[in-house]
Design a protein around this motif. Structure first.
Motif, PDB file in Angstrom:
ATOM      1  N   GLY A  20       0.827  -1.207   0.000  1.00 53.78           N
ATOM      2  CA  GLY A  20       0.000   0.000   0.000  1.00 53.78           C
ATOM      3  C   GLY A  20       0.858   1.253   0.000  1.00 53.78           C
ATOM      4  O   GLY A  20       1.974   1.264  -0.527  1.00 53.78           O
ATOM      5  N   LEU A  21       0.332   2.307   0.600  1.00 55.28           N
ATOM      6  CA  LEU A  21       1.038   3.595   0.621  1.00 55.28           C
ATOM      7  C   LEU A  21       2.473   3.459   1.123  1.00 55.28           C
ATOM      8  O   LEU A  21       3.432   3.872   0.459  1.00 55.28           O
ATOM      9  N   ILE A  22       2.626   2.873   2.316  1.00 54.99           N
ATOM     10  CA  ILE A  22       3.952   2.850   2.935  1.00 54.99           C
ATOM     11  C   ILE A  22       4.852   1.803   2.271  1.00 54.99           C
ATOM     12  O   ILE A  22       5.998   2.092   1.910  1.00 54.99           O
ATOM     13  N   GLY A  23       4.325   0.590   2.067  1.00 53.55           N
ATOM     14  CA  GLY A  23       5.145  -0.469   1.464  1.00 53.55           C
ATOM     15  C   GLY A  23       5.603  -0.105   0.058  1.00 53.55           C
ATOM     16  O   GLY A  23       6.768  -0.324  -0.305  1.00 53.55           O
ATOM     17  N   THR A  42       5.235  -8.498  -1.553  1.00 56.07           N
ATOM     18  CA  THR A  42       4.129  -9.439  -1.390  1.00 56.07           C
ATOM     19  C   THR A  42       2.915  -8.709  -0.813  1.00 56.07           C
ATOM     20  O   THR A  42       3.054  -7.769  -0.052  1.00 56.07           O
ATOM     21  N   ASP A  43       1.745  -9.172  -1.209  1.00 59.65           N
ATOM     22  CA  ASP A  43       0.495  -8.611  -0.696  1.00 59.65           C
ATOM     23  C   ASP A  43      -0.563  -9.693  -0.841  1.00 59.65           C
ATOM     24  O   ASP A  43      -0.510 -10.482  -1.795  1.00 59.65           O
ATOM     25  N   HIS A  44      -1.508  -9.738   0.098  1.00 59.11           N
ATOM     26  CA  HIS A  44      -2.511 -10.806  -0.012  1.00 59.11           C
ATOM     27  C   HIS A  44      -3.602 -10.480  -1.026  1.00 59.11           C
ATOM     28  O   HIS A  44      -4.393 -11.338  -1.367  1.00 59.11           O
ATOM     29  N   SER A  45      -3.632  -9.240  -1.504  1.00 63.49           N
ATOM     30  CA  SER A  45      -4.660  -8.850  -2.463  1.00 63.49           C
ATOM     31  C   SER A  45      -4.171  -9.069  -3.898  1.00 63.49           C
ATOM     32  O   SER A  45      -3.140  -8.519  -4.311  1.00 63.49           O
ATOM     33  N   ALA A  78       4.496  -3.990   6.271  1.00 61.53           N
ATOM     34  CA  ALA A  78       3.816  -2.716   6.006  1.00 61.53           C
ATOM     35  C   ALA A  78       2.323  -2.966   5.822  1.00 61.53           C
ATOM     36  O   ALA A  78       1.708  -2.486   4.867  1.00 61.53           O
ATOM     37  N   VAL A  79       1.760  -3.746   6.727  1.00 60.02           N
ATOM     38  CA  VAL A  79       0.330  -4.065   6.707  1.00 60.02           C
ATOM     39  C   VAL A  79      -0.351  -3.325   7.854  1.00 60.02           C
ATOM     40  O   VAL A  79       0.326  -2.817   8.752  1.00 60.02           O
ATOM     41  N   PRO A  80      -1.682  -3.250   7.870  1.00 59.35           N
ATOM     42  CA  PRO A  80      -2.365  -2.605   8.999  1.00 59.35           C
ATOM     43  C   PRO A  80      -1.998  -3.270  10.327  1.00 59.35           C
ATOM     44  O   PRO A  80      -1.646  -4.465  10.354  1.00 59.35           O
ATOM     45  N   GLY A 105       4.482  -0.004  11.725  1.00 56.55           N
ATOM     46  CA  GLY A 105       3.204   0.210  12.397  1.00 56.55           C
ATOM     47  C   GLY A 105       3.154   1.481  13.234  1.00 56.55           C
ATOM     48  O   GLY A 105       4.151   1.892  13.832  1.00 56.55           O
ATOM     49  N   SER A 106       1.955   2.045  13.317  1.00 61.65           N
ATOM     50  CA  SER A 106       1.778   3.336  13.972  1.00 61.65           C
ATOM     51  C   SER A 106       1.690   3.246  15.489  1.00 61.65           C
ATOM     52  O   SER A 106       1.677   4.273  16.165  1.00 61.65           O
ATOM     53  N   SER A 107       1.577   2.050  16.036  1.00 64.76           N
ATOM     54  CA  SER A 107       1.747   1.893  17.485  1.00 64.76           C
ATOM     55  C   SER A 107       2.803   0.816  17.673  1.00 64.76           C
ATOM     56  O   SER A 107       2.921  -0.090  16.846  1.00 64.76           O
ATOM     57  N   SER A 137      -4.345   5.610   0.401  1.00 64.44           N
ATOM     58  CA  SER A 137      -3.929   4.226   0.607  1.00 64.44           C
ATOM     59  C   SER A 137      -3.628   3.585  -0.748  1.00 64.44           C
ATOM     60  O   SER A 137      -4.014   4.117  -1.784  1.00 64.44           O
ATOM     61  N   GLY A 138      -3.006   2.423  -0.693  1.00 66.97           N
ATOM     62  CA  GLY A 138      -2.834   1.628  -1.909  1.00 66.97           C
ATOM     63  C   GLY A 138      -1.537   1.924  -2.639  1.00 66.97           C
ATOM     64  O   GLY A 138      -0.867   2.918  -2.383  1.00 66.97           O
ATOM     65  N   PRO A 139      -1.190   1.044  -3.594  1.00 70.73           N
ATOM     66  CA  PRO A 139       0.115   1.150  -4.270  1.00 70.73           C
ATOM     67  C   PRO A 139       0.277   2.404  -5.114  1.00 70.73           C
ATOM     68  O   PRO A 139       1.388   2.899  -5.271  1.00 70.73           O
ATOM     69  N   GLY A 327       0.829  12.792   8.873  1.00 69.44           N
ATOM     70  CA  GLY A 327       1.871  12.523   9.781  1.00 69.44           C
ATOM     71  C   GLY A 327       1.879  11.084  10.006  1.00 69.44           C
ATOM     72  O   GLY A 327       2.616  10.601  10.824  1.00 69.44           O
ATOM     73  N   GLY A 328       1.057  10.707   9.056  1.00 66.93           N
ATOM     74  CA  GLY A 328       0.849   9.297   9.140  1.00 66.93           C
ATOM     75  C   GLY A 328       0.366   8.987  10.466  1.00 66.93           C
ATOM     76  O   GLY A 328       0.345   9.718  11.258  1.00 66.93           O
ATOM     77  N   ALA A 329       0.046   7.887  10.814  1.00 62.48           N
ATOM     78  CA  ALA A 329      -0.493   7.571  12.094  1.00 62.48           C
ATOM     79  C   ALA A 329       0.636   7.396  13.054  1.00 62.48           C
ATOM     80  O   ALA A 329       1.631   6.867  12.682  1.00 62.48           O
TER      81      ALA A 329
END
Ligand code: NAP
Length: 329
Positions: A20-23, A42-45, A78-80, A105-107, A137-139, A327-329
């Motif tokens: 997505g955006l970050i990956g 790699t991505d599951h979608s 780089a997944v949620p 990750g944001s946390s 979001s997204g590539p 600021g991104g999350a």
């Protein structure tokens, strides 16, 4: 002015899970500057993978699999936040001994807890978080300069391998970021303040305005330049990502929301009691904060509220934000 360019490879084989955006931004930056001899995405979608092939994001694009990850020296998750554990758990036992796993990750406490339960002792985990992002979001949303001039926070603990930490820090520096090390709990509180709380306020304000019956929907849109539209940018951020941020950084967010509620009540009292002095003092103090952010190079003074120019030489971050970096999350 971008600091990106041709560099020496930081790793031999780099794999990114989640395109997505970050990956996709990481892969673009890595490929543009030659930071890895070989890249795997790699991505599951299926649709995301198909688009990643069209965009030529990596040497190999494939579904998450043993074959995709077994050869990687460095794997970036780089997944949620809610998908971090499942994204690596079924492959964890087969990873190359000595491989480095890092995340964006944001946390941080939640991801460190997840990784401690699934990763074997034969690999090294380095928790990370780029303070750069957008509401997209997204590539297609990614771009190589996203991290240039932004911070990346690393949250090692006493178990973190120093060489692995340095490799991950080198990668972020080569992508144009400055790195800072921080305790994970402190990171989560800082980001609750600078990113998660502002997003929740934006979600709340936009939700309230959308529900108002006295003002027609068309007037909300038509007169949005009065301040509302700036909140709508944050409030358009990815629902999956922000749901997960709220669930995974719950304690720090609740702490900051409680503090915010107190301060909002104080502000309400200033207005109700016509306390012009208190209002002026607060607004003067907050204006100075804005100036300090500009002075620190974390935003530009232009009234570019659309944050439209993805090609702007001054990228600003969301979980920090330009391009409307939330600021991104
Ligand atoms: P994104 O654009 O939605 O991309 C995430 C990608 O990961 C999607 O293509 C998603 O596919 C895929 N995915 C989900 N589960 C997966 C799994 N188990 N295996 C493989 N792929 C999987 O998200 P993003 O904005 O890049 O955010 C990614 C991470 O970066 C999050 O942890 C977020 O907290 C962090 N971050 C975001 C920002 C920001 O501003 N956006 C800033 C800093 C850090 P589907 O959509 O089909 O599920």
């Amino acid at each position: 002015m971008s600091s990106l360019g041709d560099s020496k490879p930081v790793v031999s084989t780099l794999a990114v899970v989640g395109l997505g955006l970050i990956g996709s931004s990481i892969l673009r930056a890595v490929r543009n500057s030659g930071l890895a001899a070989r890249t795997i995405g790699t991505d599951h979608s299926h649709d995301v993978r198909a688009r990643a092939v069209e965009l030529d994001l990596a040497d190999d694009i494939c579904p998450p699999s043993f074959d995709a990850l077994v050869e990687a020296d460095l794997i970036v998750l780089a997944v949620p936040l809610g998908a971090m554990r499942t994204a690596i758990s079924e492959f964890a036992a087969h990873l190359k001994p000595g491989a480095i796993i890092t995340d964006v990750g944001s946390s941080k406490l939640s991801v460190m807890e997840d990784m401690s339960t699934v990763l074997p002792d034969t690999v090294h985990f380095v928790p990370g978080h780029p303070i750069a992002g957008t509401e997209q979001s997204g590539p297609d949303a990614g771009f190589a300069e996203l991290f240039d001039g932004r911070w990346c926070i690393l949250t090692p603990d006493t178990h973190t391998n120093p060489d692995a930490l340095e490799t991950v820090a080198s990668l972020w520096r080569a992508m144009g970021s400055e790195t800072e090390e921080m305790d994970a709990a402190h990171h989560d509180l800082v980001l609750a303040t600078t990113s998660h709380l502002p997003h929740l306020i934006a979600y709340s304000i936009v939700g309230t305005a959308a529900d108002l019956e006295q003002v027609t929907q068309s007037e909300v849109i038509k007169f949005s330049a009065g301040g509302f539209r700036d909140f709508t940018r944050l409030a358009s951020s990815d629902p999956v990502m922000w749901r997960d941020v709220c669930l995974k950084n719950k304690d720090a967010i609740l702490e900051m929301l409680a503090r915010f509620s107190e301060d909002l009540s104080a502000l309400q009292k200033f207005v109700r009691t016509s306390d012009g002095h208190a209002l002026f003092e607060l607004f003067t103090r907050t204006r100075a904060v804005r100036q300090r952010i500009i002075d620190a190079g974390q935003d530009i003074p232009d009234a570019d509220f659309g944050r439209g120019a993805a090609t702007s030489t001054t990228s600003i971050p969301d979980d920090s934000d330009q391009h409307g970096e939330t600021g991104g999350a």
